[in-house]
Design a protein around this motif. Sequence first.
Motif, short mmCIF file in Angstrom:
data_model
loop_
_atom_site.label_atom_id
_atom_site.label_comp_id
_atom_site.label_asym_id
_atom_site.label_seq_id
_atom_site.Cartn_x
_atom_site.Cartn_y
_atom_site.Cartn_z
N ASP A 136 0.82 -1.22 0.00
CA ASP A 136 0.00 0.00 0.00
C ASP A 136 0.85 1.26 0.00
O ASP A 136 0.45 2.28 -0.56
N GLY A 137 2.00 1.19 0.63
CA GLY A 137 2.87 2.37 0.66
C GLY A 137 3.28 2.77 -0.74
O GLY A 137 3.24 3.96 -1.12
N ASP A 190 -1.13 -5.65 4.24
CA ASP A 190 -2.51 -5.31 4.59
C ASP A 190 -3.59 -6.27 4.10
O ASP A 190 -4.40 -6.74 4.88
N GLU A 207 -6.84 4.57 0.14
CA GLU A 207 -6.38 5.06 1.46
C GLU A 207 -5.88 6.48 1.32
O GLU A 207 -5.08 6.78 0.44
N LEU A 220 7.47 4.51 8.62
CA LEU A 220 7.02 5.08 7.34
C LEU A 220 6.08 6.27 7.54
O LEU A 220 6.12 7.24 6.77
N MET A 259 0.35 4.19 -2.73
CA MET A 259 -0.31 5.34 -2.11
C MET A 259 -0.36 6.56 -3.02
O MET A 259 0.60 6.87 -3.72
N SER A 274 -4.96 4.89 5.81
CA SER A 274 -3.86 3.99 6.11
C SER A 274 -3.85 3.78 7.63
O SER A 274 -4.33 4.63 8.38
N GLY A 275 -3.26 2.70 8.06
CA GLY A 275 -3.02 2.54 9.49
C GLY A 275 -2.05 3.59 9.99
O GLY A 275 -1.94 3.82 11.19
N ALA A 276 -1.33 4.22 9.08
CA ALA A 276 -0.36 5.26 9.45
C ALA A 276 -1.01 6.64 9.56
O ALA A 276 -0.34 7.62 9.89
N ASN A 334 -8.77 0.03 9.23
CA ASN A 334 -9.10 -0.99 8.22
C ASN A 334 -9.59 -2.30 8.83
O ASN A 334 -10.22 -3.10 8.14
N TYR A 370 0.36 -0.12 12.07
CA TYR A 370 -0.35 0.21 10.84
C TYR A 370 -1.25 -0.99 10.50
O TYR A 370 -1.42 -1.90 11.31
N THR A 371 -1.77 -1.00 9.27
CA THR A 371 -2.78 -2.03 8.97
C THR A 371 -2.22 -3.45 8.99
O THR A 371 -2.83 -4.36 9.56
C1 LIG Z 1 1.62 1.59 3.92
C2 LIG Z 1 0.91 1.30 5.20
C3 LIG Z 1 1.43 2.17 6.28
O1 LIG Z 1 1.16 -0.03 5.54
C4 LIG Z 1 -0.56 1.35 5.00
O2 LIG Z 1 -0.93 0.50 3.97
C5 LIG Z 1 -1.48 1.01 6.16
O3 LIG Z 1 -2.65 0.86 5.87
O4 LIG Z 1 -1.10 0.95 7.31
#
Ligand SMILES: CC(C)(O)[C@@H](O)C(=O)O
Length: 554
Positions: A78-79, A120, A441, A157, A82, A467-469, A269, A195-196
């Motif tokens: 996902d990073g 994720d 995200e 990240l 993004m 994102s989980g971030a 998520n 994060y996710t």
């Molecule tokens: C890239 C990440 C930080 O992993 C993102 O995909 C997430 O949802 O946490």
Amino acid sequence: MRSDELKKGSQRAPHRSLLKALGLIDEEIKRPIIGIAGSYNEIVPGHMHLDKIIDAVKTGVRLAGGVPLEFSTIAVCDGLAMNHNGMSFSLPSREIIADSAEISATAMPFDAMVFIPNCDKVVPGMLMAAARLNIPSIFISGGPMLAGVFKGKKIGLSNVFEYVGGYENGTMTCDDLAEAENAACPTCGSCSGMYTANTMNCLTEALGMALSGNGTIPAVFSERIRLAKTAGMQVLKLLEADLKPKDIMTKDAFYNAIAVDMALGGSTNSSLHLPAIANECGIELTLKEFDDVSKEVLQICKLSPSGEHFIEDLQMAGGVSAVMNVLHENNCLKEAPTVMLKPQLEVAKMSRVLDNDVIRSFENAYYKNGGLATLYGNLAADGAIVKAGAVDKTMTKHSGPARVFENEEDSVKAILGGQIKKGDVIVIRYEGPKGGPGMREMLAPTATLAGMGLDKYCALITDGRFSGASRGAAIGHISPEAATGGLIGLVKEGDLIEIDIPNRSISLKVSDSEIEKRKATFKPLVKQVESSYLRRYQQVVSSASKGAVLLKNY
Ligand SMILES: CC(C)(O)[C@@H](O)C(=O)O
Ligand SMILES: [Mg+2]
């Protein structure tokens, strides 16, 4: 059907010929054949080392007398996806992962399965497949990345995404940004915060589908290799006990997963993925149930992006089972079977918290509720989700004028272009499961706001996800989404939006008569979708409030 069926009778001679074409000898064919669903590749940092984990799992399977046969599934970072159209494919990849694992493991019937995900969508996708196949299965993930160190402080990240905002508003130099870029992701593994990916790997443990340590032992620790060997051996014991995923993933197990999620302050998520996994088990899990648990369980961990700790710290503090120990002491854990062939309560009772700041007691909790909150109101009749434990205290109640954007990119341009003023509520719509399509995200806008210090003054609401971030007053999964006629599609620039997280509400402060007037002429925006996969996905995807699962009868 199990592999046994291929082993007996003259009619199966052609099948056995093909197993022999794989190099198997009769001695192997007569043993339990274990499917190894691995997601190793060279394009996801969280997966680049899974070949080592897969090898270790195979060693474990062989040690216990089984025969491992590997196949692969896709994976998305996902990073890397993004803030461009690649992200539209991320959530949809979950369904492809589930479908492809189901297909491979049905076409070649196995006796049992080991699933090896990390990032994720691979974790929930494989859990969905495990439920569909419902043969004895165990999960062993790739493990988290170590945190980086920048100017003497641990970073991950999420910090780099935020530094972009700092660089743009002149509070960070170009050299510092480059130094942080080099430092933030020092090893393979799923990015180092809560994060996710790490949320889902921790929840796999809480669900009972993985051994203790699965969520937190770092990717580069030898202990992870040993855990993989043990998982490979354990699957043979599960086969002998005939303990299947649906025996483990019961309603109580999902309660435990939500409880751990609330205690950890995990990614929003999870409110998509747990209902989607439950759906495959024939269990309904609603957003309301997330909120019920959030009122019972307090957030006792505060990891990046909410706080300064990383998954490596959680590991040193005792890991997920130590978190479950605290939950158990507060009567927030249910009895449920696990792949360890020990009930979850026993695992929790045997664990100890080794660092009282990383894993706090309920008395000393970081947040007097669970990490996630579900909001309802005229803007979200079917619910919306926020990582409440990561919202600045000053922003838990906020009213401000709507700043409306029809996609993520336009919102980022406006934030970077200085067009967002303190107090604004950024509205990003047509980013839902159908509207995106693919429910992207929104890490770039949330991190840019945070990096510019605007997260203390501005809220962001969207029918997309985060994102989980992401941190800040970022309210996502607004359902119904704009593309299906949700009220978020009717918001106009400057309308007043009121957010009240403690009272769980989100409303558009426009009179009912005005709303009716707008509804009468409202035509949801129709985007051109080039990808044929996304066009098909758009037709059959359900609401975020239902986990964005695909409609059953299409
Ligand atoms: C890239 C990440 C930080 O992993 C993102 O995909 C997430 O949802 O946490
Ligand atoms: Mg993600």
